[in-house]
Design an enzyme around this catalytic site. Structure first.
Site, PDB file in Angstrom:
ATOM      1  N   SER A 145       0.808  -1.220   0.000  1.00  0.00           N
ATOM      2  CA  SER A 145       0.000   0.000   0.000  1.00  0.00           C
ATOM      3  C   SER A 145       0.843   1.272   0.000  1.00  0.00           C
ATOM      4  O   SER A 145       0.308   2.361  -0.207  1.00  0.00           O
ATOM      5  CB  SER A 145      -0.944   0.019   1.207  1.00  0.00           C
ATOM      6  N   LYS A 183       1.720   4.270   7.243  1.00  0.00           N
ATOM      7  CA  LYS A 183       0.936   5.140   6.361  1.00  0.00           C
ATOM      8  C   LYS A 183       1.420   6.587   6.473  1.00  0.00           C
ATOM      9  O   LYS A 183       2.081   6.965   7.436  1.00  0.00           O
ATOM     10  CB  LYS A 183      -0.550   5.087   6.750  1.00  0.00           C
TER      11      LYS A 183
END
Length: 224
Positions: A145, A183
């Protein structure tokens, strides 16, 4: 000194640590003891902590440490050091890059959050110029991701410990106390956005009370 369930849980955690190097998840402990909910595990762990058998690193996922078993003192395991860099034949030692050892504490998901951070089991050598004065640790990335930020599955990220981050920084975030993810962060009022770097994944917007920053990205090591 211990109830039957406390004794069973202590032995299960000890066995899991010896087999895998990290503590079991609450679901694994619940299933192993045949309990219906994780709240019972929380109560057993708290009781073991109060009696001095167990230590829990708060704000870290899956970070349980056995202090002793009934009538048996458990000495701390010696650190397993990664082999240092070898000097190529004919090379001048003055040209070797200085290195610093940092603890490797497990895997972090660059994808859907997973229970990941563990207690220290080994240390790895990192170029000294990658680090500042703060404490650092290393994590292995699993998932894709963050691939558009140049962070790929299998990479080793070096994390600068800290609980604060500015918008746009890549962080290790602990969600709900037991899920860890890598993230980019953005603050939006009373909420925090955890932003992937891959269009196949969606941004997660969570109440700030559910997210705890564990550190910010300081560097990356890739093996070919």
């Amino acid at each position: 000194m211990l109830t039957k369930k406390q004794h069973e849980l202590l032995l299960f955690i000890d066995g899991h640590l010896r087999r895998t190097g990290f503590s079991p998840s609450f679901d694994e402990m619940k299933d192993a003891l045949g309990l219906r909910s994780k709240s019972g595990i929380h109560r057993l762990i708290s009781a073991l902590e109060e009696r001095g058998f167990l230590h829990r690193r708060h704000h870290r996922a899956r970070a349980l440490e056995i202090l002793r078993l009934p009538d048996i003192e458990i000495p701390p395991p010696p650190p397993v050091k990664a082999p240092g860099p070898s000097l190529p034949e004919g090379a001048d030692a003055a040209f070797l890059v200085p290195v610093v050892e940092v603890p490797f504490v497990g895997r972090v998901a660059a994808g859907n959050p997973i229970e990941a951070i563990t207690t220290d089991t080994t240390r790895i050598a990192v170029p000294a110029d990658m680090l500042g004065k703060a404490s650092h640790y290393a994590l292995e990335v699993t998932g894709d991701s963050m691939q558009d930020a140049g962070i790929l599955d299998g990479d080793m990220v070096i994390i600068r410990e800290g609980t604060q981050a500015t918008d746009g920084q890549i962080v290790v975030a602990l969600v709900d106390g037991d899920e860890v993810t890598l993230k980019r962060i953005r603050h939006e009022g009373g909420e925090i956005a955890l932003i992937p770097a891959n269009i196949r994944y969606e941004t997660r917007l969570l109440p700030a009370s559910r997210v705890s920053v564990q550190g910010t990205l300081a560097g990356l090591i890739r093996r070919y």
